[in-house]
Design an enzyme around this catalytic site. Structure first.
Site, mmCIF file in Angstrom:
data_model
loop_
_atom_site.group_PDB
_atom_site.id
_atom_site.type_symbol
_atom_site.label_atom_id
_atom_site.label_comp_id
_atom_site.label_asym_id
_atom_site.label_seq_id
_atom_site.Cartn_x
_atom_site.Cartn_y
_atom_site.Cartn_z
ATOM 1 N N ARG A 1 -0.412 -2.033 -6.763
ATOM 2 C CA ARG A 1 -0.558 -3.349 -5.882
ATOM 3 C C ARG A 1 -1.691 -4.192 -6.518
ATOM 4 O O ARG A 1 -1.637 -5.851 -6.469
ATOM 5 C CB ARG A 1 -1.153 -2.850 -4.596
ATOM 6 C CG ARG A 1 -1.680 -3.389 -3.555
ATOM 7 C CD ARG A 1 -1.820 -2.618 -2.297
ATOM 8 N NE ARG A 1 -2.727 -3.221 -1.596
ATOM 9 C CZ ARG A 1 -2.445 -4.131 -0.471
ATOM 10 N NH1 ARG A 1 -1.164 -4.555 -0.311
ATOM 11 N NH2 ARG A 1 -3.201 -4.896 0.454
ATOM 12 N N ARG B 1 0.860 -1.097 -0.131
ATOM 13 C CA ARG B 1 -0.091 0.084 -0.033
ATOM 14 C C ARG B 1 0.997 1.223 -0.154
ATOM 15 O O ARG B 1 1.983 1.186 0.582
ATOM 16 C CB ARG B 1 -0.976 -0.058 1.109
ATOM 17 C CG ARG B 1 -1.796 -1.170 1.428
ATOM 18 C CD ARG B 1 -2.668 -1.133 2.481
ATOM 19 N NE ARG B 1 -3.700 -2.359 2.929
ATOM 20 C CZ ARG B 1 -3.416 -3.167 3.395
ATOM 21 N NH1 ARG B 1 -2.309 -3.328 4.066
ATOM 22 N NH2 ARG B 1 -4.459 -4.068 3.693
ATOM 23 N N HIS C 1 -2.183 2.259 -6.053
ATOM 24 C CA HIS C 1 -2.820 1.004 -5.655
ATOM 25 C C HIS C 1 -3.059 0.354 -7.016
ATOM 26 O O HIS C 1 -3.194 -0.945 -6.938
ATOM 27 C CB HIS C 1 -4.246 1.804 -5.295
ATOM 28 C CG HIS C 1 -5.347 0.681 -4.776
ATOM 29 N ND1 HIS C 1 -5.093 0.074 -3.437
ATOM 30 C CD2 HIS C 1 -6.356 -0.049 -5.236
ATOM 31 C CE1 HIS C 1 -5.841 -0.889 -3.287
ATOM 32 N NE2 HIS C 1 -6.749 -0.802 -4.478
ATOM 33 N N LYS D 1 -2.273 -2.510 8.035
ATOM 34 C CA LYS D 1 -3.474 -1.949 8.731
ATOM 35 C C LYS D 1 -3.467 -2.732 10.160
ATOM 36 O O LYS D 1 -3.330 -3.966 10.040
ATOM 37 C CB LYS D 1 -4.788 -2.195 7.820
ATOM 38 C CG LYS D 1 -4.837 -1.544 6.559
ATOM 39 C CD LYS D 1 -6.246 -1.560 5.974
ATOM 40 C CE LYS D 1 -6.286 -0.473 4.696
ATOM 41 N NZ LYS D 1 -7.374 -0.639 3.934
ATOM 42 N N TYR E 1 -10.640 -8.053 -4.575
ATOM 43 C CA TYR E 1 -9.594 -7.251 -5.255
ATOM 44 C C TYR E 1 -9.110 -7.608 -6.566
ATOM 45 O O TYR E 1 -8.409 -6.777 -7.103
ATOM 46 C CB TYR E 1 -8.410 -7.514 -3.965
ATOM 47 C CG TYR E 1 -7.373 -6.425 -4.015
ATOM 48 C CD1 TYR E 1 -6.332 -6.352 -4.683
ATOM 49 C CD2 TYR E 1 -7.695 -5.422 -2.997
ATOM 50 C CE1 TYR E 1 -5.289 -5.147 -4.786
ATOM 51 C CE2 TYR E 1 -6.642 -4.296 -2.965
ATOM 52 C CZ TYR E 1 -5.570 -4.322 -3.889
ATOM 53 O OH TYR E 1 -4.661 -3.371 -3.661
ATOM 54 N N HIS F 1 -4.096 -9.018 3.684
ATOM 55 C CA HIS F 1 -5.735 -8.862 4.072
ATOM 56 C C HIS F 1 -5.756 -9.944 5.208
ATOM 57 O O HIS F 1 -5.626 -11.141 5.056
ATOM 58 C CB HIS F 1 -6.306 -9.495 2.673
ATOM 59 C CG HIS F 1 -6.382 -8.380 1.570
ATOM 60 N ND1 HIS F 1 -6.525 -8.857 0.498
ATOM 61 C CD2 HIS F 1 -6.021 -7.080 1.711
ATOM 62 C CE1 HIS F 1 -6.675 -7.871 -0.219
ATOM 63 N NE2 HIS F 1 -6.154 -6.765 0.366
#
Length: 306
Positions: free
Chosen positions: A248, A152, A245, A176, A280, A271
């Site tokens: 990615r 990211r 993005h 994240k 995705y 994820h």
């Protein structure tokens, strides 16, 4: 029935007067509220509802479902429910209803628009940055790392040199939820990073020892990185403006197209849920079916009698 419709119409009229006179909403906002509430009133009349007190969350869910079947987008349904929440909040405060019929009612999920992945030739064109100075050296390392590791943009911006292990060809990424993961780094990216490290050694140091800095030693932020990726997509003659993005997404798509290993890509992307990885990707069903036919022991068709 007219009495019920009238009571709702009167409540809407009172709410719009309140929004105009006390809240000071603009004419455009008042018009939008008026349209949304008028549509709900027309639906309620068609359902022969008895009045404001008869409305419940089941009715509101049915209304949202009706609008969805009529082709209204999830975002528009979300806007209409927002208008109804404000309307019923006004009615509760005025003591005209007891409960909140919109509570717990949700619009259909908004499908995320995914960036179109670059094909391999486009990626190679983007990464073929010429040797023309320190900025080009830094940006080549940045783009190589984006594509080789599927990071990211926020993850790449926060990277420090201590997180890169060139001997093991790995980088430790803080993703994240403060979850750390190890991601492989390809040889071209390692070579580009080493070239940038030598260049950066002659520049002012940053306190955080960030990998990607300006030539004055200031750590690059997300917006600055996005601008550099867009710059090189224009400069390298791609037919589209590339966003980090998208690199990615291309990373994930290319691995999936080659391996079909959704779990591995889930780990590489960081994820938490496999469903996120499935959304995705652009991996089509035919490809999944082919991988299944080639790998699952029960997928083989018998060559004997049918």
């Amino acid at each position: 029935m007219p009495e019920a419709a009238g009571s709702l119409a009167l409540a809407i009229e009172d709410f719009l007067s309140h929004a105009r006179d006390e809240l000071g909403l603009s004419e455009a906002s008042l018009d939008a509220y008026g349209r949304d509430l008028a549509q709900f009133q027309a639906w309620s009349k068609g359902q022969e509802l008895d009045g404001l007190d008869s409305l419940n969350s089941g009715h509101l869910r049915a209304y949202a479902a009706t609008r969805h079947r009529q082709g209204l987008s999830p975002r528009s349904i979300q806007r209409q429910l927002s208008a109804l929440r404000r309307f019923f909040k006004f009615l509760r405060r005025e003591g005209r209803i007891d409960g909140d019929p919109v509570e717990g009612v949700r619009a259909p999920r908004i499908r995320r628009r995914l960036p179109r992945p670059l094909d391999v030739d486009q990626v190679l064109a983007l990464l073929s940055i010429p040797d023309e100075g320190d900025l080009a050296t830094r940006d080549r390392a940045m783009l190589e790392l984006f594509y080789t590791s599927g990071l990211r943009v926020s993850e790449l911006a926060q990277l420090s040199w201590e997180r890169l292990d060139p001997h093991e060809a790995l980088v430790r990424v803080m993703g994240k939820g403060r979850k750390e993961r190890l991601v492989p780094v390809g040889r071209p990216a390692l070579e580009a990073l080493e070239q940038w490290r030598r260049t950066q050694a002659g520049l002012p140091k940053t306190e955080l020892d960030r990998i990607f800095t300006s030539l004055k030693g200031k750590a690059l932020g997300v917006r600055a990185i996005q601008k550099r990726v867009a710059y090189w997509s224009d400069r390298q003659g791609l037919d589209q403006r590339v966003h980090p993005h998208q690199l990615r997404h291309s990373f994930a798509s290319h691995i999936l197209e080659s391996s079909g290993d959704l779990r591995a890509v889930q780990e590489l992307l960081g994820h938490a849920n496999l469903s996120t990885t499935q959304i995705y990707t652009h991996l089509d069903f035919q490809h999944l079916a082919r991988v299944y036919d080639e790998t699952h022991p029960r997928a083989k068709k018998s060559k004997g009698n049918g």
